[in-house]
Design a protein around this motif. Structure first.
Motif, PDB file in Angstrom:
ATOM      1  N   MET A  65       0.855  -1.174   0.000  1.00  0.00           N
ATOM      2  CA  MET A  65       0.000   0.000   0.000  1.00  0.00           C
ATOM      3  C   MET A  65       0.897   1.233   0.000  1.00  0.00           C
ATOM      4  SD  MET A  65      -3.013   0.997   2.728  1.00  0.00           S
ATOM      5  CE  MET A  65      -4.175  -0.242   2.231  1.00  0.00           C
ATOM      6  N   PRO A  66       0.824   2.090  -1.035  1.00  0.00           N
ATOM      7  CA  PRO A  66       1.675   3.273  -1.068  1.00  0.00           C
ATOM      8  C   PRO A  66       1.298   4.269   0.031  1.00  0.00           C
ATOM      9  CG  PRO A  66       0.204   3.214  -2.964  1.00  0.00           C
ATOM     10  CD  PRO A  66      -0.003   1.958  -2.206  1.00  0.00           C
ATOM     11  N   VAL A  67       2.274   5.055   0.465  1.00  0.00           N
ATOM     12  CA  VAL A  67       2.037   6.094   1.469  1.00  0.00           C
ATOM     13  C   VAL A  67       2.573   7.414   0.931  1.00  0.00           C
ATOM     14  CG1 VAL A  67       4.178   5.611   2.715  1.00  0.00           C
ATOM     15  CG2 VAL A  67       2.307   6.779   3.874  1.00  0.00           C
ATOM     16  N   VAL A  68       1.803   8.474   1.160  1.00  0.00           N
ATOM     17  CA  VAL A  68       2.205   9.824   0.766  1.00  0.00           C
ATOM     18  C   VAL A  68       2.171  10.689   2.021  1.00  0.00           C
ATOM     19  CG1 VAL A  68       1.647  11.830  -0.658  1.00  0.00           C
ATOM     20  CG2 VAL A  68       1.224   9.525  -1.538  1.00  0.00           C
ATOM     21  N   VAL A  69       3.290  11.344   2.319  1.00  0.00           N
ATOM     22  CA  VAL A  69       3.341  12.303   3.423  1.00  0.00           C
ATOM     23  C   VAL A  69       2.845  13.624   2.844  1.00  0.00           C
ATOM     24  CG1 VAL A  69       4.774  13.472   5.123  1.00  0.00           C
ATOM     25  CG2 VAL A  69       5.285  11.106   4.475  1.00  0.00           C
ATOM     26  N   VAL A  70       1.597  13.949   3.091  1.00  0.00           N
ATOM     27  CA  VAL A  70       1.016  15.143   2.486  1.00  0.00           C
ATOM     28  C   VAL A  70       1.279  16.400   3.304  1.00  0.00           C
ATOM     29  CG1 VAL A  70      -0.715  13.973   1.085  1.00  0.00           C
ATOM     30  CG2 VAL A  70      -1.259  14.573   3.429  1.00  0.00           C
ATOM     31  N   ALA A  71       1.481  16.248   4.602  1.00  0.00           N
ATOM     32  CA  ALA A  71       1.839  17.372   5.465  1.00  0.00           C
ATOM     33  C   ALA A  71       2.913  16.856   6.427  1.00  0.00           C
ATOM     34  CB  ALA A  71       0.633  17.886   6.227  1.00  0.00           C
ATOM     35  N   PRO A  72       4.177  17.240   6.219  1.00  0.00           N
ATOM     36  CA  PRO A  72       5.239  16.737   7.077  1.00  0.00           C
ATOM     37  C   PRO A  72       5.107  17.254   8.511  1.00  0.00           C
ATOM     38  CG  PRO A  72       6.087  18.418   5.603  1.00  0.00           C
ATOM     39  CD  PRO A  72       4.667  18.158   5.197  1.00  0.00           C
ATOM     40  N   LEU A  73       5.745  16.567   9.439  1.00  0.00           N
ATOM     41  CA  LEU A  73       5.697  16.936  10.855  1.00  0.00           C
ATOM     42  C   LEU A  73       6.384  18.279  11.059  1.00  0.00           C
ATOM     43  CD1 LEU A  73       4.811  15.963  13.670  1.00  0.00           C
ATOM     44  CD2 LEU A  73       7.103  15.001  13.941  1.00  0.00           C
ATOM     45  N   LEU A  74       5.580  19.305  11.327  1.00  0.00           N
ATOM     46  CA  LEU A  74       6.055  20.670  11.558  1.00  0.00           C
ATOM     47  C   LEU A  74       5.164  21.347  12.586  1.00  0.00           C
ATOM     48  CD1 LEU A  74       6.551  21.941   7.889  1.00  0.00           C
ATOM     49  CD2 LEU A  74       8.364  21.389   9.518  1.00  0.00           C
ATOM     50  N   ALA A  75       5.718  22.338  13.288  1.00  0.00           N
ATOM     51  CA  ALA A  75       4.912  23.192  14.157  1.00  0.00           C
ATOM     52  C   ALA A  75       4.269  24.265  13.293  1.00  0.00           C
ATOM     53  CB  ALA A  75       5.783  23.823  15.233  1.00  0.00           C
ATOM     54  N   ARG A  76       2.976  24.449  13.457  1.00  0.00           N
ATOM     55  CA  ARG A  76       2.249  25.442  12.675  1.00  0.00           C
ATOM     56  C   ARG A  76       1.443  26.321  13.626  1.00  0.00           C
ATOM     57  NH1 ARG A  76       2.263  20.491   9.984  1.00  0.00           N
ATOM     58  NH2 ARG A  76       2.978  20.583   7.813  1.00  0.00           N
ATOM     59  N   ALA A  77       1.511  27.636  13.389  1.00  0.00           N
ATOM     60  CA  ALA A  77       0.801  28.587  14.239  1.00  0.00           C
ATOM     61  C   ALA A  77      -0.345  29.272  13.503  1.00  0.00           C
ATOM     62  CB  ALA A  77       1.772  29.638  14.767  1.00  0.00           C
ATOM     63  N   VAL A  78      -0.432  29.048  12.199  1.00  0.00           N
ATOM     64  CA  VAL A  78      -1.482  29.674  11.393  1.00  0.00           C
ATOM     65  C   VAL A  78      -2.151  28.627  10.518  1.00  0.00           C
ATOM     66  CG1 VAL A  78      -0.371  31.942  11.363  1.00  0.00           C
ATOM     67  CG2 VAL A  78       0.141  30.298   9.560  1.00  0.00           C
ATOM     68  N   SER A  79      -3.332  28.960  10.039  1.00  0.00           N
ATOM     69  CA  SER A  79      -4.071  28.073   9.143  1.00  0.00           C
ATOM     70  C   SER A  79      -3.397  28.037   7.783  1.00  0.00           C
ATOM     71  CB  SER A  79      -5.512  28.571   9.011  1.00  0.00           C
ATOM     72  OG  SER A  79      -6.136  28.599  10.287  1.00  0.00           O
ATOM     73  N   GLY A  80      -3.632  26.958   7.029  1.00  0.00           N
ATOM     74  CA  GLY A  80      -3.033  26.851   5.706  1.00  0.00           C
ATOM     75  C   GLY A  80      -3.462  25.589   5.003  1.00  0.00           C
ATOM     76  N   ASP A  81      -2.755  25.278   3.902  1.00  0.00           N
ATOM     77  CA  ASP A  81      -3.030  24.049   3.171  1.00  0.00           C
ATOM     78  C   ASP A  81      -1.772  23.608   2.442  1.00  0.00           C
ATOM     79  OD1 ASP A  81      -3.085  24.847   0.196  1.00  0.00           O
ATOM     80  OD2 ASP A  81      -4.544  26.247   1.045  1.00  0.00           O
ATOM     81  N   THR A  82      -1.823  22.396   1.926  1.00  0.00           N
ATOM     82  CA  THR A  82      -0.659  21.820   1.262  1.00  0.00           C
ATOM     83  C   THR A  82      -0.533  22.262  -0.189  1.00  0.00           C
ATOM     84  OG1 THR A  82      -1.945  19.902   0.551  1.00  0.00           O
ATOM     85  CG2 THR A  82      -0.766  19.732   2.661  1.00  0.00           C
ATOM     86  N   GLY A  83      -1.586  22.836  -0.758  1.00  0.00           N
ATOM     87  CA  GLY A  83      -1.619  23.050  -2.195  1.00  0.00           C
ATOM     88  C   GLY A  83      -1.980  21.734  -2.859  1.00  0.00           C
ATOM     89  N   ALA A  84      -2.210  21.779  -4.155  1.00  0.00           N
ATOM     90  CA  ALA A  84      -2.631  20.590  -4.897  1.00  0.00           C
ATOM     91  C   ALA A  84      -1.523  19.541  -4.921  1.00  0.00           C
ATOM     92  CB  ALA A  84      -3.016  20.967  -6.316  1.00  0.00           C
ATOM     93  N   ILE A  85      -1.902  18.309  -4.652  1.00  0.00           N
ATOM     94  CA  ILE A  85      -0.978  17.174  -4.702  1.00  0.00           C
ATOM     95  C   ILE A  85      -1.547  16.186  -5.719  1.00  0.00           C
ATOM     96  CG2 ILE A  85       0.139  15.338  -3.396  1.00  0.00           C
ATOM     97  CD1 ILE A  85      -0.491  17.034  -0.855  1.00  0.00           C
ATOM     98  N   PRO A  86      -0.933  16.076  -6.904  1.00  0.00           N
ATOM     99  CA  PRO A  86      -1.490  15.218  -7.968  1.00  0.00           C
ATOM    100  C   PRO A  86      -0.934  13.794  -7.923  1.00  0.00           C
ATOM    101  CG  PRO A  86       0.267  16.546  -8.858  1.00  0.00           C
ATOM    102  CD  PRO A  86       0.142  16.908  -7.403  1.00  0.00           C
ATOM    103  N   ALA A  87      -1.104  13.118  -6.805  1.00  0.00           N
ATOM    104  CA  ALA A  87      -0.475  11.803  -6.637  1.00  0.00           C
ATOM    105  C   ALA A  87      -1.465  10.663  -6.491  1.00  0.00           C
ATOM    106  CB  ALA A  87       0.438  11.845  -5.409  1.00  0.00           C
ATOM    107  N   PHE A  88      -2.736  10.882  -6.816  1.00  0.00           N
ATOM    108  CA  PHE A  88      -3.740   9.897  -6.436  1.00  0.00           C
ATOM    109  C   PHE A  88      -4.487   9.270  -7.609  1.00  0.00           C
ATOM    110  CE2 PHE A  88      -2.930  12.925  -3.110  1.00  0.00           C
ATOM    111  CZ  PHE A  88      -2.525  12.087  -2.095  1.00  0.00           C
ATOM    112  N   ALA A  89      -3.954   9.404  -8.815  1.00  0.00           N
ATOM    113  CA  ALA A  89      -4.569   8.769  -9.982  1.00  0.00           C
ATOM    114  C   ALA A  89      -4.561   7.253  -9.796  1.00  0.00           C
ATOM    115  CB  ALA A  89      -3.800   9.145 -11.252  1.00  0.00           C
ATOM    116  N   GLY A  90      -5.689   6.644 -10.047  1.00  0.00           N
ATOM    117  CA  GLY A  90      -5.778   5.196  -9.939  1.00  0.00           C
ATOM    118  C   GLY A  90      -6.108   4.676  -8.552  1.00  0.00           C
ATOM    119  N   TRP A  91      -6.108   5.531  -7.546  1.00  0.00           N
ATOM    120  CA  TRP A  91      -6.474   5.090  -6.201  1.00  0.00           C
ATOM    121  C   TRP A  91      -7.999   5.029  -6.101  1.00  0.00           C
ATOM    122  CZ3 TRP A  91      -3.198   7.281  -1.611  1.00  0.00           C
ATOM    123  CH2 TRP A  91      -1.843   7.064  -1.861  1.00  0.00           C
TER     124      TRP A  91
END
Length: 108
Positions: free
Chosen positions: A1-27
């Motif tokens: 089963m493939p794994v994708v780290v979409v948000a790495p372990l980091l301290a965050r103090a504000v809201s946000g997002d990862t941006g588009a991640i085009p890695a899920f074709a065929g899932w």
């Protein structure tokens, strides 16, 4: 089963997002894992959702983790249809918040 780290372990103090991640074709299904290792600040909490898009502009929520105010791990299964482009979006709440977290997605 493939794994994708979409948000790495980091301290965050504000809201946000990862941006588009085009890695899920065929899932066809996936399991998402939220790991919170530290949280501080007054009434701090974290809300995390997974969204998909057909056009890179308009985003649709396909899954949401339960709002969290403590450390720990939460796992959700996503079986509803989704596109090949996903993003993780988070909202950091509270006064002087800092939340250290990561999001992993396992799929097939």
């Amino acid at each position: 089963m493939p794994v994708v780290v979409v948000a790495p372990l980091l301290a965050r103090a504000v809201s946000g997002d990862t941006g588009a991640i085009p890695a899920f074709a065929g899932w066809s299904k996936m399991r998402a894992q939220l790991n919170i290792t530290a949280i501080s600040g007054l009434l701090s909490s974290l809300d995390v959702v997974i969204e998909d898009t057909h056009d890179g502009t308009n985003w649709n929520q396909v899954a949401a983790f339960t709002s969290r105010a403590t450390t720990g791990r939460q796992v959700i299964d996503i079986t509803s249809p989704f596109t090949e482009q996903l993003r993780v979006r988070w909202t950091v709440n509270g006064t002087g918040p800092s939340v250290t977290f990561s999001v992993l997605i396992y799929g097939k």
